[in-house]
Each structure stands twice: as structure tokens, then as C-alpha cells.
Design a protein around this motif. Structure first.
Motif, mmCIF file in Angstrom:
data_model
loop_
_atom_site.group_PDB
_atom_site.id
_atom_site.type_symbol
_atom_site.label_atom_id
_atom_site.label_comp_id
_atom_site.label_asym_id
_atom_site.label_seq_id
_atom_site.Cartn_x
_atom_site.Cartn_y
_atom_site.Cartn_z
ATOM 1 N N GLN A 1 -18.097 25.398 5.130
ATOM 2 C CA GLN A 1 -18.806 26.158 6.185
ATOM 3 C C GLN A 1 -20.058 26.816 5.615
ATOM 4 O O GLN A 1 -21.102 26.852 6.270
ATOM 5 N N THR A 2 -19.967 27.280 4.358
ATOM 6 C CA THR A 2 -21.156 27.862 3.724
ATOM 7 C C THR A 2 -22.176 26.769 3.431
ATOM 8 O O THR A 2 -23.378 26.955 3.629
ATOM 9 N N LEU A 3 -21.671 25.624 2.948
ATOM 10 C CA LEU A 3 -22.581 24.497 2.687
ATOM 11 C C LEU A 3 -23.329 24.111 3.964
ATOM 12 O O LEU A 3 -24.495 23.761 3.935
ATOM 13 N N GLY A 4 -22.590 24.127 5.062
ATOM 14 C CA GLY A 4 -23.205 23.860 6.360
ATOM 15 C C GLY A 4 -23.455 22.385 6.633
ATOM 16 O O GLY A 4 -24.276 22.046 7.492
ATOM 17 N N CYS A 5 -22.736 21.506 5.916
ATOM 18 C CA CYS A 5 -22.924 20.062 6.167
ATOM 19 C C CYS A 5 -22.083 19.643 7.375
ATOM 20 O O CYS A 5 -21.122 20.320 7.750
ATOM 21 N N ASP A 6 -22.446 18.498 7.956
ATOM 22 C CA ASP A 6 -21.643 17.973 9.065
ATOM 23 C C ASP A 6 -20.394 17.271 8.548
ATOM 24 O O ASP A 6 -19.333 17.352 9.165
ATOM 25 N N LYS B 1 -31.647 19.417 8.736
ATOM 26 C CA LYS B 1 -31.233 20.085 9.986
ATOM 27 C C LYS B 1 -32.446 20.448 10.832
ATOM 28 O O LYS B 1 -32.385 20.389 12.064
ATOM 29 N N ALA B 2 -33.527 20.811 10.143
ATOM 30 C CA ALA B 2 -34.746 21.159 10.892
ATOM 31 C C ALA B 2 -35.249 19.961 11.696
ATOM 32 O O ALA B 2 -35.962 20.124 12.684
ATOM 33 N N GLN B 3 -34.878 18.758 11.262
ATOM 34 C CA GLN B 3 -35.282 17.553 12.014
ATOM 35 C C GLN B 3 -34.183 17.109 12.983
ATOM 36 O O GLN B 3 -34.265 16.027 13.574
ATOM 37 N N GLY B 4 -33.122 17.877 13.067
ATOM 38 C CA GLY B 4 -32.013 17.527 13.973
ATOM 39 C C GLY B 4 -31.137 16.399 13.437
ATOM 40 O O GLY B 4 -30.410 15.750 14.190
ATOM 41 N N ALA B 5 -31.191 16.162 12.122
ATOM 42 C CA ALA B 5 -30.423 15.054 11.530
ATOM 43 C C ALA B 5 -29.006 15.487 11.169
ATOM 44 O O ALA B 5 -28.753 16.677 10.921
ATOM 45 N N LEU B 6 -28.102 14.517 11.108
ATOM 46 C CA LEU B 6 -26.751 14.770 10.613
ATOM 47 C C LEU B 6 -26.796 14.834 9.092
ATOM 48 O O LEU B 6 -27.639 14.178 8.459
ATOM 49 N N THR B 7 -25.853 15.596 8.501
ATOM 50 C CA THR B 7 -25.848 15.728 7.044
ATOM 51 C C THR B 7 -24.466 15.374 6.480
ATOM 52 O O THR B 7 -23.434 15.784 7.031
ATOM 53 N N VAL B 8 -24.495 14.599 5.399
ATOM 54 C CA VAL B 8 -23.255 14.162 4.741
ATOM 55 C C VAL B 8 -23.351 14.555 3.269
ATOM 56 O O VAL B 8 -24.385 14.335 2.642
ATOM 57 N N PRO C 1 -39.532 13.456 10.957
ATOM 58 C CA PRO C 1 -38.948 13.479 12.306
ATOM 59 C C PRO C 1 -38.086 12.251 12.641
ATOM 60 O O PRO C 1 -37.281 12.308 13.550
ATOM 61 N N ARG C 2 -38.256 11.140 11.906
ATOM 62 C CA ARG C 2 -37.403 9.972 12.199
ATOM 63 C C ARG C 2 -36.082 10.026 11.428
ATOM 64 O O ARG C 2 -35.248 9.121 11.559
ATOM 65 N N CYS C 3 -35.925 11.056 10.590
ATOM 66 C CA CYS C 3 -34.676 11.176 9.811
ATOM 67 C C CYS C 3 -33.529 11.520 10.765
ATOM 68 O O CYS C 3 -33.547 12.559 11.409
ATOM 69 N N LYS C 4 -32.544 10.638 10.818
ATOM 70 C CA LYS C 4 -31.388 10.893 11.690
ATOM 71 C C LYS C 4 -30.156 11.276 10.890
ATOM 72 O O LYS C 4 -29.178 11.794 11.434
ATOM 73 N N LEU C 5 -30.191 10.956 9.569
ATOM 74 C CA LEU C 5 -29.034 11.293 8.739
ATOM 75 C C LEU C 5 -29.478 11.438 7.287
ATOM 76 O O LEU C 5 -30.249 10.616 6.792
ATOM 77 N N LEU C 6 -28.991 12.498 6.652
ATOM 78 C CA LEU C 6 -29.245 12.727 5.220
ATOM 79 C C LEU C 6 -27.897 12.696 4.526
ATOM 80 O O LEU C 6 -26.968 13.380 4.950
ATOM 81 N N GLY D 1 -25.543 16.685 -12.660
ATOM 82 C CA GLY D 1 -26.265 17.882 -12.196
ATOM 83 C C GLY D 1 -25.863 18.247 -10.772
ATOM 84 O O GLY D 1 -25.650 17.371 -9.932
ATOM 85 N N TRP D 2 -25.754 19.550 -10.510
ATOM 86 C CA TRP D 2 -25.498 20.029 -9.141
ATOM 87 C C TRP D 2 -26.803 19.914 -8.360
ATOM 88 O O TRP D 2 -27.813 20.503 -8.760
ATOM 89 N N GLN D 3 -26.780 19.221 -7.272
ATOM 90 C CA GLN D 3 -28.015 19.047 -6.488
ATOM 91 C C GLN D 3 -28.312 20.308 -5.666
ATOM 92 O O GLN D 3 -27.384 21.000 -5.233
ATOM 93 N N PRO D 4 -29.588 20.604 -5.443
ATOM 94 C CA PRO D 4 -29.947 21.776 -4.633
ATOM 95 C C PRO D 4 -29.699 21.486 -3.155
ATOM 96 O O PRO D 4 -30.625 21.254 -2.377
ATOM 97 N N LEU D 5 -28.418 21.501 -2.770
ATOM 98 C CA LEU D 5 -28.063 21.023 -1.422
ATOM 99 C C LEU D 5 -28.593 21.913 -0.309
ATOM 100 O O LEU D 5 -29.031 21.409 0.731
ATOM 101 N N SER D 6 -28.575 23.236 -0.535
ATOM 102 C CA SER D 6 -28.950 24.125 0.585
ATOM 103 C C SER D 6 -30.331 23.810 1.143
ATOM 104 O O SER D 6 -30.468 23.564 2.350
ATOM 105 N N PRO D 7 -31.385 23.810 0.289
ATOM 106 C CA PRO D 7 -32.705 23.514 0.864
ATOM 107 C C PRO D 7 -32.801 22.092 1.417
ATOM 108 O O PRO D 7 -33.504 21.864 2.407
ATOM 109 N N LEU D 8 -32.085 21.166 0.806
ATOM 110 C CA LEU D 8 -32.173 19.778 1.279
ATOM 111 C C LEU D 8 -31.518 19.620 2.649
ATOM 112 O O LEU D 8 -32.059 18.987 3.567
ATOM 113 N N LEU D 9 -30.344 20.236 2.804
ATOM 114 C CA LEU D 9 -29.666 20.141 4.102
ATOM 115 C C LEU D 9 -30.493 20.866 5.171
ATOM 116 O O LEU D 9 -30.569 20.421 6.325
#
Ligand code: PLP
Length: 401
Positions: free
Chosen positions: A210-215, A188-195, A160-165, A176-184
Motif C-alpha cells: 500500500q505504501t509502494l502504491g503499485c497496482d 501514475k501521472a500518465q494514468g498507467a497501470l504499475t507492476v 502519455p502513451r504509457c499504459k503500463l510500467l 540494486g534497489w530501484q527508485p520505485l517511488s518516483p518511477l511509479l
């Protein structure tokens, strides 16, 4: 089976290096440029340079149109909703610094910024220094054995203290391609910004922000077959609205007196001063060149060459691959051989590969290594490049072991 690159002749730099006896296998550091890009660069200067966004005259209007056309091409390349979501910076590194300063006001002491153990210094140091300035906690997600971010640990650490990933899409060391979808999704579930650091990822395949869904999504022109001196920062409109202005000067303002000012929104509010006009226009030519290629043929070529690279390394005794590279590059060490000695002997034989910590010092330290050799591929490489590399590697190892 020999693998030829049908695009090799489009890259004068690779041909010039070959004529000099150099085999270029360092495209993850910077890529060679297509002739179309060189023509655009020369065309802008030879046709009459002019500044953008300020002059009423014809050359100024022409330069502004070409400059903005690249913004539109990049937006289309990434499937951004609008060109105004693309900010030009002077490199990917500057884009990270823009975010770290522009978002500083969003953090309070004790908040957490989450990165991973494999981040490039460009996606580590701006956040590390922000954390030090603001008493924030930098949380580092660990990797599994194949060099991917461990999802179980991530689920425990993104709290819950995560403000940015902020995470790399494709590691410049482990490939390696990182598993971004579950990580983002966790962030997002914590309301954090994603980069997302797309400096390496954007070069291979097409990615849809837009599919990635990052900020925010960051890339680097010189790795994408464009000129150096240009970075790109994509931001969702709502995320861009959270950015505070960070560099001040010409063209980023609406109005100023001696004592106060009002600034433009993104993108121009974040492009203070004269931008790298020629380079941005030339990046547009690189994108047009890339868009004209058969994307499936490029992906197949890259995959075949990469498979040849991996199998050649795996066949050699004592060669240890780092992680489980999936595309375009492979880093390795050789038991009992110092990477600097090996790099020296490869260089002497005209093989241009990268050695050292690859701007990911903490990652190398965590693997117990002082450095590694990285071979990276561009779409102009072919199997003759790899053959020369392996011949040189065998000779070097014969001397060193
Ligand atoms: N992120 C990654 C994964 C990289 O590989 C690089 C460059 O090597 C960067 C960020 C920084 O890019 P630049 O040096 O173009 O600013």
C-alpha cells in the motif's frame, strides 16, 4: 571477524549440502527450506490430502482452511488490504503471463509498455510478446552507472502513451534497489497501470504494497524459503477488476452451460484447476518461520555478510563487479577469464554459484558480456561459506591466469 548464522541449523538442506562438501551460494535462484516448511509439507500429505474449495468433508475443509490461511499470511506479510487481493499462481513467471493475457484487452495499437533494461526474462518476454501481438511499443528505460534506472531519462520516456510500467524492485543480477517511488509516480501521472517484480525484493526486508502504491506486485515462493510451484500476485482491488480471465477449468466459475459461462472474481477466478495445495500450505509455514525471526537481526546479518562478500571481491585484482549491489548478491566478471571456465573450476571445488546470463540476456548484452558469475546469500549462510568461496576463487584464478 567470523559471522555465524544463528538460523543455519533450521535449514536441513544447507547442512546436507555442507556434509556433501557443497557450499551453497545460489539463494537468489532458489533458497533452501526451513524444517518448519518440510514438516508442513509432510504433515499435509501424511495427515490426509484433500482438495480445496470443493469438498464438504472434514479433510477438505481442513485443507481449505490451511490453504486460505496462507493467503491471509501473505496479505499480512505485504500489508495488502485484504487476503482476496492475493492470487496464487504456479510461479512468478506465471503471474506475469496472467497479467499480460489478463490485461491484453486494455491496450490499443501504438500504446506503450515501459520496462527497464535490467528486467528478468519473466518480466520481459510476456510483455514483448504482447507488444508483438497487439502492435504496441515496448519502451526500455536505461540504467545509470550504478545499475539503477536513470530518473531523468525515465521522466522523458514515460509519456502519455504509457499504459503500463513494470519494473523489478531488486535486480537479480545487479542487486540494486530501484527508485520505485518516483518511477511509479511518473507512470501514475500518465494514468498507467504499475507492476512491481518483487521476486528478489520480497525476500529481503518487509515491503508494504500500500505504501509502494503499485497496482500489482509479484513474488515467488521458492525464493522466499518456501516450496517451488507457487507464485503470488497481489493486486489492488480496482486493478484486479480490470483483469480478464485467462485460464479456464474447475473451480474458477460461477455457472456454466455447454455454450457459455460466468466466472468468479479474483482470487478464485484466476486459480483454475487444482492448485498446488501442499506447497501453498507449506509456504504458510515458511512465512510463519520468517515472521518469528528478529527482522533486525536478519537484516544486520545479511548486511554484514554482503559487506564481506563485496570487500573480498573488490580486493581481488581484475575482478569487476557489475553495478553497485546493495543487498544479498554480487555478480562479477574477471578480466581475461571466461565466466564459464571460472564457473567450471568453482563447481569442481564444491562451490555452488550461478554463471551465465541470469535470465537477463539483454542486460548482459548491453554490458558487452556473454555472462557473469553471481554469488547470492541466504539467511543461513555464514562467513565460512564466503571463506571457502574465496579460497576456491583464488585457486581457480591462479590456474586460469
Ligand atoms: N523476476 C526476478 C527478478 C527473478 O529473479 C526471477 C527468478 O529468478 C523471476 C522473476 C522468475 O521467478 P520464477 O522462476 O520463480 O517464476
Amino acid at each position: 571477524m567470523p559471522i555465524h548464522s544463528p538460523w543455519r541449523a533450521d535449514f536441513p538442506g544447507i547442512l546436507a549440502l555442507a556434509a556433501e562438501g557443497q557450499t551453497y551460494l545460489d539463494s537468489a535462484a532458489t533458497a533452501q527450506k526451513p524444517q518448519a516448511m518440510l514438516d508442513a509439507l509432510l504433515g499435509y500429505y501424511a495427515g490426509g490430502a484433500a482438495n480445496v474449495h470443493r469438498a464438504q468433508h472434514l479433510p477438505g475443509e481442513r485443507a481449505t482452511r490451511a490453504f486460505e490461511a496462507t493467503r491471509a499470511s501473505l496479505a499480512a506479510w505485504l500489508n495488502a488490504a485484504e487476503p482476496s487481493q492475493i492470487i496464487f499462481t504456479r510461479g512468478a513467471t506465471e503471474a506475469f503471463n496472467l497479467l499480460a493475457y489478463g490485461l491484453e484487452h486494455c491496450f490499443q495499437a501504438g500504446d506503450e509498455i515501459v520496462i527497464s533494461a535490467l528486467e528478468h526474462h519473466a518480466n520481459l518476454l510476456p510483455w514483448q510478446q504482447l507488444a508483438l501481438r497487439r502492435q504496441l511499443k515496448l519502451v526500455v528505460l536505461p540504467l545509470d552507472n550504478s545499475g539503477l534506472i536513470d530518473l531523468e531519462h525515465a521522466a522523458q520516456l514515460i509519456g502519455p502513451r504509457c499504459k503500463l510500467l513494470t519494473l523489478s524492485q531488486l535486480s537479480n543480477v545487479l542487486g540494486g534497489w530501484q527508485p520505485l517511488s518516483p518511477l511509479l509516480a511518473l507512470a501514475k501521472a500518465q494514468g498507467a497501470l504499475t507492476v512491481v517484480d518483487g521476486a528478489q525484493g520480497v525476500v529481503h526486508g518487509r515491503h508494504d504494497v500500500q505504501t509502494l502504491g503499485c497496482d500489482f506486485y509479484i513474488g515467488s515462493s521458492h525464493k522466499l524459503y518456501g516450496p517451488d510451484g507457487v507464485g503470488l500476485l497481489y493486486g489492488r482491488t480496482a486493478a484486479l477488476q480490470q483483469l480478464a480471465h485467462w485460464q479456464f477449468g474447475g473451480e474458477m466459475l460461477l455457472q456454466t452451460s455447454y455454450h457459455s459461462a460466468r466466472f468468479r472474481d479474483a482470487p478464485l477466478g484466476f486459480e483454475a484447476g487444482t492448485p498446488p495445495i501442499a506447497s501453498v500450505i507449506a509456504l504458510g509455514a515458511s512465512l510463519a518461520y520468517l515472521a518469528g525471526l528478529d527482522a533486525d537481526a536478519v537484516a544486520t546479518h545479511e548486511a554484514r555478510l554482503h559487506a564481506q562478500l563485496l570487500s573480498g571481491l573488490q580486493q581481488r585484482q581484475g575482478v569487476r563487479l557489475l553495478g553497485a549491489p546493495q543487498v544479498a548478491l554480487a555478480s562479477f566478471v574477471v578480466d581475461g577469464v571466461h565466466n564459464a571456465d571460472l564457473a567450471h573450476l568453482l563447481t569442481e571445488q564444491g562451490i555452488a554459484v550461478r554463471a551465465g546470463h541470469h535470465c537477463a540476456m539483454p542486460l548482459l548484452q548491453s554490458l558487452g558480456l556473454s555472462g557473469a558469475i553471481r554469488v547470492s546469500l541466504g539467511l543461513y549462510n555464514d562467513s565460512s561459506d564466503l571463506e571457502r568461496f574465496f579460497t576456491a576463487l583464488d585457486q581457480a584464478l591462479e590456474l586460469l591466469r
